[in-house]
Scaffold this motif. Structure first.
Motif, PDB file in Angstrom:
ATOM      1  N   LEU A   8     -56.726  12.538  13.757  1.00  0.00           N
ATOM      2  CA  LEU A   8     -55.764  12.614  14.687  1.00  0.00           C
ATOM      3  C   LEU A   8     -55.738  12.319  15.547  1.00  0.00           C
ATOM      4  O   LEU A   8     -55.250  11.712  16.253  1.00  0.00           O
ATOM      5  CB  LEU A   8     -55.975  14.466  14.942  1.00  0.00           C
ATOM      6  CG  LEU A   8     -54.434  14.909  15.491  1.00  0.00           C
ATOM      7  CD1 LEU A   8     -53.482  14.967  15.193  1.00  0.00           C
ATOM      8  CD2 LEU A   8     -54.867  16.442  15.939  1.00  0.00           C
ATOM      9  N   ILE A   9     -57.340  11.941  16.317  1.00  0.00           N
ATOM     10  CA  ILE A   9     -57.368  11.191  17.491  1.00  0.00           C
ATOM     11  C   ILE A   9     -57.195   9.722  17.483  1.00  0.00           C
ATOM     12  O   ILE A   9     -57.036   9.029  17.914  1.00  0.00           O
ATOM     13  CB  ILE A   9     -58.769  11.323  18.001  1.00  0.00           C
ATOM     14  CG1 ILE A   9     -58.815  12.828  18.763  1.00  0.00           C
ATOM     15  CG2 ILE A   9     -59.584  10.462  18.979  1.00  0.00           C
ATOM     16  CD1 ILE A   9     -60.205  13.289  19.128  1.00  0.00           C
ATOM     17  N   LEU A  10     -57.509   8.978  16.212  1.00  0.00           N
ATOM     18  CA  LEU A  10     -57.262   7.778  15.751  1.00  0.00           C
ATOM     19  C   LEU A  10     -55.871   8.095  15.528  1.00  0.00           C
ATOM     20  O   LEU A  10     -55.384   6.401  16.275  1.00  0.00           O
ATOM     21  CB  LEU A  10     -58.816   7.476  14.325  1.00  0.00           C
ATOM     22  CG  LEU A  10     -59.317   7.292  14.151  1.00  0.00           C
ATOM     23  CD1 LEU A  10     -61.066   7.214  13.541  1.00  0.00           C
ATOM     24  CD2 LEU A  10     -60.440   6.042  15.968  1.00  0.00           C
ATOM     25  N   THR A  11     -55.098   8.680  15.209  1.00  0.00           N
ATOM     26  CA  THR A  11     -53.765   8.333  14.645  1.00  0.00           C
ATOM     27  C   THR A  11     -53.437   7.862  16.546  1.00  0.00           C
ATOM     28  O   THR A  11     -52.522   7.885  16.253  1.00  0.00           O
ATOM     29  CB  THR A  11     -53.122   9.015  13.705  1.00  0.00           C
ATOM     30  OG1 THR A  11     -53.895   9.988  12.615  1.00  0.00           O
ATOM     31  CG2 THR A  11     -51.328   9.323  13.686  1.00  0.00           C
ATOM     32  N   VAL A  12     -53.022   9.121  17.055  1.00  0.00           N
ATOM     33  CA  VAL A  12     -52.679   8.547  18.352  1.00  0.00           C
ATOM     34  C   VAL A  12     -52.976   8.192  19.134  1.00  0.00           C
ATOM     35  O   VAL A  12     -52.164   7.033  19.629  1.00  0.00           O
ATOM     36  CB  VAL A  12     -53.205  10.181  18.933  1.00  0.00           C
ATOM     37  CG1 VAL A  12     -52.731  10.388  20.591  1.00  0.00           C
ATOM     38  CG2 VAL A  12     -52.996  11.713  18.463  1.00  0.00           C
ATOM     39  N   TYR A  13     -54.428   7.722  19.132  1.00  0.00           N
ATOM     40  CA  TYR A  13     -54.984   5.859  19.598  1.00  0.00           C
ATOM     41  C   TYR A  13     -54.345   5.351  18.717  1.00  0.00           C
ATOM     42  O   TYR A  13     -54.130   3.700  20.278  1.00  0.00           O
ATOM     43  CB  TYR A  13     -56.182   6.366  19.498  1.00  0.00           C
ATOM     44  CG  TYR A  13     -56.766   4.719  19.914  1.00  0.00           C
ATOM     45  CD1 TYR A  13     -56.952   5.441  21.784  1.00  0.00           C
ATOM     46  CD2 TYR A  13     -57.343   3.806  19.140  1.00  0.00           C
ATOM     47  CE1 TYR A  13     -57.680   3.618  21.853  1.00  0.00           C
ATOM     48  CE2 TYR A  13     -57.627   2.573  19.944  1.00  0.00           C
ATOM     49  CZ  TYR A  13     -58.001   2.060  21.101  1.00  0.00           C
ATOM     50  OH  TYR A  13     -58.648   1.727  21.824  1.00  0.00           O
ATOM     51  N   ASN A  14     -54.108   4.318  18.135  1.00  0.00           N
ATOM     52  CA  ASN A  14     -53.107   4.135  17.095  1.00  0.00           C
ATOM     53  C   ASN A  14     -51.858   3.895  17.954  1.00  0.00           C
ATOM     54  O   ASN A  14     -51.154   2.525  17.430  1.00  0.00           O
ATOM     55  CB  ASN A  14     -53.097   3.799  15.729  1.00  0.00           C
ATOM     56  CG  ASN A  14     -55.163   3.382  15.797  1.00  0.00           C
ATOM     57  OD1 ASN A  14     -55.796   2.720  16.182  1.00  0.00           O
ATOM     58  ND2 ASN A  14     -55.346   4.109  14.383  1.00  0.00           N
ATOM     59  N   ILE A  15     -50.887   4.866  18.142  1.00  0.00           N
ATOM     60  CA  ILE A  15     -49.267   5.378  18.357  1.00  0.00           C
ATOM     61  C   ILE A  15     -49.653   4.178  19.674  1.00  0.00           C
ATOM     62  O   ILE A  15     -48.145   3.947  19.972  1.00  0.00           O
ATOM     63  CB  ILE A  15     -49.159   6.620  17.948  1.00  0.00           C
ATOM     64  CG1 ILE A  15     -49.259   7.214  16.301  1.00  0.00           C
ATOM     65  CG2 ILE A  15     -47.652   6.741  18.721  1.00  0.00           C
ATOM     66  CD1 ILE A  15     -48.676   8.380  16.463  1.00  0.00           C
ATOM     67  N   LEU A  16     -50.694   4.669  20.332  1.00  0.00           N
ATOM     68  CA  LEU A  16     -50.122   4.271  22.281  1.00  0.00           C
ATOM     69  C   LEU A  16     -50.157   2.939  22.307  1.00  0.00           C
ATOM     70  O   LEU A  16     -50.877   2.149  21.419  1.00  0.00           O
ATOM     71  CB  LEU A  16     -51.574   4.782  23.079  1.00  0.00           C
ATOM     72  CG  LEU A  16     -51.485   6.147  22.353  1.00  0.00           C
ATOM     73  CD1 LEU A  16     -52.063   6.672  23.766  1.00  0.00           C
ATOM     74  CD2 LEU A  16     -50.407   7.136  23.940  1.00  0.00           C
ATOM     75  N   ASP A  18     -51.324  -1.257  23.437  1.00  0.00           N
ATOM     76  CA  ASP A  18     -52.052  -2.018  24.418  1.00  0.00           C
ATOM     77  C   ASP A  18     -51.370  -2.143  25.713  1.00  0.00           C
ATOM     78  O   ASP A  18     -50.402  -1.137  26.265  1.00  0.00           O
ATOM     79  CB  ASP A  18     -52.118  -3.487  23.861  1.00  0.00           C
ATOM     80  CG  ASP A  18     -52.483  -3.209  22.606  1.00  0.00           C
ATOM     81  OD1 ASP A  18     -52.916  -2.758  21.702  1.00  0.00           O
ATOM     82  OD2 ASP A  18     -51.979  -4.166  21.960  1.00  0.00           O
ATOM     83  N   SER A  19     -52.493  -1.638  26.743  1.00  0.00           N
ATOM     84  CA  SER A  19     -52.592  -2.286  28.191  1.00  0.00           C
ATOM     85  C   SER A  19     -51.019  -3.086  28.689  1.00  0.00           C
ATOM     86  O   SER A  19     -51.586  -4.459  27.925  1.00  0.00           O
ATOM     87  CB  SER A  19     -53.593  -2.193  28.589  1.00  0.00           C
ATOM     88  OG  SER A  19     -53.625  -2.655  30.136  1.00  0.00           O
ATOM     89  N   PRO A  20     -50.929  -2.390  29.270  1.00  0.00           N
ATOM     90  CA  PRO A  20     -49.790  -3.695  29.806  1.00  0.00           C
ATOM     91  C   PRO A  20     -50.045  -4.481  31.319  1.00  0.00           C
ATOM     92  O   PRO A  20     -48.996  -5.375  31.669  1.00  0.00           O
ATOM     93  CB  PRO A  20     -48.421  -2.617  30.750  1.00  0.00           C
ATOM     94  CG  PRO A  20     -48.759  -0.856  31.065  1.00  0.00           C
ATOM     95  CD  PRO A  20     -50.488  -1.110  29.673  1.00  0.00           C
ATOM     96  N   PHE A  21     -51.622  -3.929  32.043  1.00  0.00           N
ATOM     97  CA  PHE A  21     -51.416  -5.075  32.886  1.00  0.00           C
ATOM     98  C   PHE A  21     -52.764  -5.850  32.294  1.00  0.00           C
ATOM     99  O   PHE A  21     -53.102  -6.564  32.782  1.00  0.00           O
ATOM    100  CB  PHE A  21     -52.792  -3.444  33.710  1.00  0.00           C
ATOM    101  CG  PHE A  21     -51.621  -2.715  34.598  1.00  0.00           C
ATOM    102  CD1 PHE A  21     -50.827  -2.696  35.468  1.00  0.00           C
ATOM    103  CD2 PHE A  21     -52.045  -1.362  33.796  1.00  0.00           C
ATOM    104  CE1 PHE A  21     -49.971  -1.669  35.588  1.00  0.00           C
ATOM    105  CE2 PHE A  21     -51.386  -0.909  34.238  1.00  0.00           C
ATOM    106  CZ  PHE A  21     -50.270  -1.522  34.795  1.00  0.00           C
ATOM    107  N   ALA A  22     -53.069  -6.368  31.193  1.00  0.00           N
ATOM    108  CA  ALA A  22     -54.095  -6.838  29.964  1.00  0.00           C
ATOM    109  C   ALA A  22     -53.598  -8.010  30.928  1.00  0.00           C
ATOM    110  O   ALA A  22     -55.079  -9.328  31.248  1.00  0.00           O
ATOM    111  CB  ALA A  22     -54.309  -6.482  28.956  1.00  0.00           C
TER     112      ALA A  22
END
Length: 94
Positions: A8-16, A18-22
């Motif tokens: 569940l944590i990995l799924t939520v992390y993959n949905i987010l 990438d950083s817009p500030f990179a």
């Protein structure tokens, strides 16, 4: 159960996204002269020191308030207890 939580944590992390500030950070790394001019208008080192001093004062104040409250509780228990044994029983049992 642990594998479900991990999935569940990995799924939520993959949905987010990438950083817009990179990309901004990469551009700032290439143009390091910009930080010198920014520091001339907005002295970041002085601001950082002032924030640290403010934080130290606030921590000191809250520690002081906590110690005062603990002393008030101890004095209240001391005054309401009839003997020294009653004081320690009240202190440890609340």
């Amino acid at each position: 159960m642990l594998t479900i939580i991990k999935w569940l944590i990995l799924t939520v992390y993959n949905i987010l996204p990438d950083s817009p500030f990179a990309s901004m950070v990469e551009e700032m790394e290439l143009n390091k002269d910009f930080l010198q001019y920014l520091n001339w208008f907005l002295p970041l080192d002085i601001i950082g020191n002032m924030m640290l001093a403010w934080l130290a004062c606030m921590v000191g104040y809250f520690v002081y308030k906590l110690v005062v409250e603990i002393i008030k509780i101890i004095v209240k228990l001391w005054l309401t207890s009839k003997d020294i044994l009653g004081f320690f029983v009240g202190l440890f049992l609340g």
